[in-house]
Design a protein around this motif. Structure first.
Motif: not given
Length: 169
Positions: A83-85, A117-125
């Motif tokens: 999932l996206d944030p 299920v996991e959320t992939v957070f971008p660098i800096g989040h």
């Protein structure tokens, strides 16, 4: 130290392969001489995908494991739901219940499908690697058990247009 786990030859070249369920069936079920177990697992996977599609959860599903190898009788299908944030932050109560059911280690959500299920957070989040993990489970997909990058991963995209754009609410 655990015993070495032998991996059968992969069905896909290394990398992520975006495909449909019917394309996945053509690769993982139809070519096998006695595909009963593979057919059953594929049917269970279809039910799993329909649950997320019906719930309206926009995600990528990474399909991995022995189902994507030449092993004639895999025991399950491994699925990582990414999932996206922004999707995670807007989940409804019903959608959260579905995610929780899949992530519940004490129960099997759908027999034959080993999913998480996991959320992939971008660098800096602020939540990027907040739990200290160097590598997410989904990032381990596509690697053979000895850690080498040797296998391909099938990717099913839910909630996208046919040109690859995610539909947003």
């Amino acid at each position: 130290m655990g015993a070495f786990k032998y991996d059968e030859p992969p069905l896909l070249a290394p990398g992520r392969h975006f495909m449909t369920l019917s394309a996945l069936e053509r690769i993982c079920v139809l070519p096998f001489a006695a595909p009963e177990m593979r057919r059953r697992l594929f049917q269970q996977l279809c039910i799993f995908v329909k649950c997320f599609d019906a719930a309206g959860i926009r995600c990528e599903m990474l399909i991995n494991g022995s189902f994507l190898t030449s092993k004639p009788d895999p025991k399950d299908v491994d699925v990582a739901i990414i999932l996206d944030p922004d999707v995670t932050e807007l989940l409804t109560v019903e959608q959260e219940l579905l995610v929780d059911a899949v992530n519940d280690d004490m129960n099997i959500f759908i027999d034959g499908v080993d999913g998480f299920v996991e959320t992939v957070f971008p660098i800096g989040h602020s939540s990027f690697r907040a739990d200290g993990n160097e590598m997410l489970w989904s990032e381990q997909y596509g690697r053979q058990h000895d850690g080498a990058w040797l296998k391909g991963v099938a990717v099913l995209r839910l909630g996208e247009t046919d040109v690859g754009l995610r539909i947003r609410r």
